[in-house]
Write an enzyme that holds these catalytic residues in place. Structure first.
Site, PDB file in Angstrom:
ATOM      1  N   TRP A 326       2.309  11.629   3.107  1.00 30.88           N
ATOM      2  CA  TRP A 326       2.883  10.844   2.010  1.00 30.88           C
ATOM      3  C   TRP A 326       1.863  10.543   0.903  1.00 30.88           C
ATOM      4  O   TRP A 326       2.156   9.773  -0.004  1.00 30.88           O
ATOM      5  CB  TRP A 326       3.439   9.526   2.546  1.00 30.88           C
ATOM      6  CG  TRP A 326       4.546   9.707   3.540  1.00 30.88           C
ATOM      7  CD1 TRP A 326       5.879   9.851   3.280  1.00 30.88           C
ATOM      8  CD2 TRP A 326       4.419   9.778   4.966  1.00 30.88           C
ATOM      9  NE1 TRP A 326       6.588   9.994   4.449  1.00 30.88           N
ATOM     10  CE2 TRP A 326       5.713   9.955   5.509  1.00 30.88           C
ATOM     11  CE3 TRP A 326       3.328   9.698   5.852  1.00 30.88           C
ATOM     12  CZ2 TRP A 326       5.945  10.063   6.872  1.00 30.88           C
ATOM     13  CZ3 TRP A 326       3.575   9.811   7.223  1.00 30.88           C
ATOM     14  CH2 TRP A 326       4.864   9.992   7.720  1.00 30.88           C
ATOM     15  N   ASP A 327       0.666  11.107   0.973  1.00 29.50           N
ATOM     16  CA  ASP A 327      -0.380  10.836  -0.017  1.00 29.50           C
ATOM     17  C   ASP A 327      -0.719   9.349  -0.073  1.00 29.50           C
ATOM     18  O   ASP A 327      -0.929   8.776  -1.134  1.00 29.50           O
ATOM     19  CB  ASP A 327       0.040  11.334  -1.407  1.00 29.50           C
ATOM     20  CG  ASP A 327      -1.137  11.402  -2.380  1.00 29.50           C
ATOM     21  OD1 ASP A 327      -2.297  11.369  -1.929  1.00 29.50           O
ATOM     22  OD2 ASP A 327      -0.896  11.485  -3.605  1.00 29.50           O
ATOM     23  N   TYR A 328      -0.808   8.730   1.098  1.00 34.49           N
ATOM     24  CA  TYR A 328      -1.149   7.314   1.176  1.00 34.49           C
ATOM     25  C   TYR A 328      -2.654   7.126   1.375  1.00 34.49           C
ATOM     26  O   TYR A 328      -3.085   6.288   2.172  1.00 34.49           O
ATOM     27  CB  TYR A 328      -0.382   6.649   2.320  1.00 34.49           C
ATOM     28  CG  TYR A 328       1.032   6.241   1.987  1.00 34.49           C
ATOM     29  CD1 TYR A 328       1.394   5.816   0.707  1.00 34.49           C
ATOM     30  CD2 TYR A 328       2.026   6.257   2.964  1.00 34.49           C
ATOM     31  CE1 TYR A 328       2.689   5.430   0.417  1.00 34.49           C
ATOM     32  CE2 TYR A 328       3.330   5.859   2.679  1.00 34.49           C
ATOM     33  CZ  TYR A 328       3.651   5.449   1.396  1.00 34.49           C
ATOM     34  OH  TYR A 328       4.942   5.050   1.107  1.00 34.49           O
ATOM     35  N   ASP A 329      -3.454   7.925   0.665  1.00 35.46           N
ATOM     36  CA  ASP A 329      -4.897   7.774   0.782  1.00 35.46           C
ATOM     37  C   ASP A 329      -5.334   6.357   0.410  1.00 35.46           C
ATOM     38  O   ASP A 329      -4.671   5.663  -0.356  1.00 35.46           O
ATOM     39  CB  ASP A 329      -5.632   8.795  -0.094  1.00 35.46           C
ATOM     40  CG  ASP A 329      -5.074   8.878  -1.511  1.00 35.46           C
ATOM     41  OD1 ASP A 329      -4.027   8.281  -1.782  1.00 35.46           O
ATOM     42  OD2 ASP A 329      -5.704   9.539  -2.353  1.00 35.46           O
TER      43      ASP A 329
END
Length: 671
Positions: A326-329
């Site tokens: 989810w690109d939750y970096d």
């Protein structure tokens, strides 16, 4: 999970090899702002109290300084400077969007010196950004030596640069004439693919830096390696290349650091006493597909990693997402604090905000949670990766900025027609709440979107009142995985397969959001992200406002003290036409705040171009000023000759669609 027991205090052999690297006293914030996060703990809290709720309405501009760094040619549409200066002694020291180092008088704004490293437009990744610089005073050099105190920055074209604080001249003893090439052992040099946008951390004389690897291009991407260099000589000391566990030297001749591994694009935090550096890690280079990742990538991505700053060896890590697609970096810098544990006792802790909105408090030495952490079951079907999506995900049970899940009645529009269209889109999309898995046969709703929760602006902590101040975004993304054959027909190609050279800027996704047509080469799917889920016709979000807010949280209990939207409608409206209405609707925001002992929160960040002061006790806005460009930067507060100043960089942001500028604006009370 722990990855080793040794802290830097125990690494005596390494200290002997590298000279005296014992813990050293850190400068007190006092009248200065010597770190990007204010103090060594990254609290963004100033002990100055001259400006209060009672007199803040008398603030006036002390000076406006212009850096002169504005986009030209292929840089148009790619500027987002995000600059926060340091204040050291009588100078403000900063970097511009394309890494020009500048020092100005902190009281008058008069320029003292500048050093231009000549970064070219083709080095710009997604944005021309330089959030800040770091400073280091070398204990072994005479007080009158050149570069006794040096300013160190990372650049968009992947260099470490060190200049003298007093003169701006390159430090001859650092690397080659003041520069270290970070492209070494990375692989083929493709401008814009590998860049540094955050200030390095410096702990026990070691400069620690990661880099931004441009999102979504290819699995075979530059490494996310973290490296340590001597702060005086620039000599390479160690590398943490997660694909080579236990090996901390440079790769063998002819090889590179492990390709495509998770990177740290944001700002680390140094613990001088423990000799640790805390790394908020991002994801692997391909964000939205994970089945091709290695076990080591899965282990270290999207978590806070504590490294021994003398050896590069991991000591512990705390993962905020399992198998992140989810690109939750992690974008926020973590904050060091003494966490109250009851009966007047405290524990050295680290506060970690996430893009999902969760706030975690961890033991600084071990990474063990000091506040409750739970797990939630996550949706599995439909999914293009049923064997990869984790069954559960961690969540903070102490505090989250996350709101309730979306329902159809949350769809919104300026007219019944566009509201109806958003409701139709809602029904067509896949949405099973938090952590809905990515899909290719239909759009899926990601909520929160990849801008937070909390992003790079981070949180501020009033350590006297024990209050956390967190601004946040509250908008979804509307996404779809694109099958490879379709992506090829669309002409989606990674940056290394696009035309290169000079000022052509052919790699620019100008004006687009990150993920809006990223090829993800090597994976079976590309990705298309509608960031903020904009209505196709009006250009405004499909969900009802507010789209962003600011919250005060009791550090002792995790309870919300107040929560209010931030941002007015004055520069927002359908079809991109500013409404000029003063109503507080809560806009998306980018950038953080500073909290002062005078009981005020100073913040811009929202898309309305307003710089405001908020009463920390009530959440009421008690002062504001219209900026000449977007205020997507972290403000600071400092003192000169007994007068308190507040400063903000009004430099704008292409993604936030605010006007671009080059203004550094300082405020003070009348003399």
């Amino acid at each position: 999970m722990p990855a080793g027991e040794e802290t830097a205090e125990a690494a005596t052999g390494q200290q002997t090899d590298q000279g005296n690297r014992a813990p050293r006293p850190q400068p007190e914030i006092g009248a200065d702002w010597p770190f990007w996060g204010g103090d060594a703990q990254a609290t963004r809290y100033s002990p100055l109290d001259q400006i209060t709720r009672d007199n803040v309405d008398q603030l006036e501009r002390a000076f406006i300084y212009r850096t002169g760094d504005m986009p030209t040619g292929s840089a148009e549409g790619k500027y987002a400077a995000e600059t926060t200066p340091l204040k050291i002694g009588d100078q403000l020291v900063m970097c511009s969007a394309k890494n020009i180092l500048i020092a100005i008088d902190a009281a008058t704004g008069e320029e003292n010196w500048r050093y231009d490293p000549q970064v070219s437009n083709d080095a710009i990744p997604y944005s021309a950004s330089c959030r800040g610089v770091s400073a280091y005073t070398a204990p072994g050099l005479p007080d009158d030596a050149q570069c006794k105190t040096r300013v160190i920055e990372g650049t968009l074209d992947a260099r470490l640069i060190a200049v003298d604080l007093r003169t701006g001249q390159p430090c001859a003893d650092f690397g080659e004439n003041g520069q270290v090439d970070l492209w070494q052992n990375i692989g083929e040099k493709v401008p814009g693919w590998y860049a540094v946008t955050a200030p390095p951390a410096i702990v026990r004389g070691v400069v620690v830096t990661g880099a931004q690897v441009k999102d979504g291009q290819a699995e075979d991407a530059p490494s996310g390696v973290i490296r340590g260099f001597d702060a005086v000589t620039g000599a390479f000391l160690w590398a943490w290349d997660l694909g080579r566990p236990g090996e901390h030297g440079q790769p063998p001749e002819g090889e590179t650091y492990t390709r495509g591994t998770p990177n740290m694009w944001t700002t680390a935090t140094a613990d001088e006493k423990l000799g640790l550096v805390y790394l908020p890690m991002g994801n692997s280079s391909v964000d939205y597909y994970g089945s091709n990742r290695s076990e080591l990538e899965n282990q270290w991505a999207t978590g806070l990693v504590a490294l021994n700053a003398l050896t590069g060896e991991p000591v512990w890590d705390f993962q905020t997402v399992y198998n992140d697609v989810w690109d939750y970096d992690l974008g926020s810098q973590a904050t060091l604090l003494d966490f109250p544990t009851g009966e007047g006792e405290t524990t050295p802790a680290i506060l970690l905000p996430s893009k999902q909105g969760d706030i975690y408090i961890l033991d600084r030495a071990t990474g063990e949670p000091l506040t409750p952490v739970g797990e939630i079951e996550t949706p599995q079907d439909p999914s293009v990766e049923p064997d990869y999506i984790s069954d559960v995900q961690p969540t903070s049970e102490w505090h989250t900025l996350r709101k309730d899940e979306l329902v159809e009645k949350d769809m919104w529009g300026f007219t019944p027609i566009d509201q109806l269209w958003c409701r139709i889109q809602f029904r067509r999309a896949g949405y099973q709440g938090f952590y809905t898995p990515p899909t290719a046969d239909q759009r899926w709703i990601q909520y929160p979107g990849y801008n937070g929760g909390s992003d790079w602006g981070s949180v501020a902590v009033d350590t006297d009142r024990n209050i956390i101040v967190a601004n946040y975004n509250d908008v979804p993304n509307y996404n779809r995985l694109i099958p490879r054959e379709e992506a090829d027909e669309m002409g989606l190609r990674p940056i290394n397969e696009q035309p290169q050279g000079g000022e052509a800027g052919e790699n620019a996704d100008v004006g687009g959001a990150e993920g809006a047509g990223d090829p993800q080469a090597g994976a079976p799917y590309a990705i298309d992200v509608n960031a903020g889920w904009r209505n196709d016709v009006t250009g405004v979000p499909c969900t009802r406002p507010p789209y962003g807010g600011i919250r005060a949280i009791d550090l002792n209990t995790g309870e919300t003290l107040w929560d209010t939207p931030i941002g007015t409608a004055r520069r927002n409206g359908p079809f991109g036409i500013p409404s000029m209405l003063p109503f507080k609707i809560g806009t998306p925001n980018n950038g953080g705040s500073v909290v002062t002992a005078g009981g005020l929160i100073f913040i811009a960040a929202a898309t309305d171009n307003l710089f405001r002061a908020i009463d920390i006790e009530t959440g009421e806005t008690v002062w504001q000023d219209v900026l000449p460009a977007g205020g997507q930067a972290n403000p600071i507060s400092y003192e000169v000759d007994g007068q308190q100043y507040v400063l903000i960089a009004a430099t704008g942001h292409h993604f936030m669609e605010t006007p671009i500028g080059d203004y550094i604006i300082a405020y003070r009370l009348p003399e």
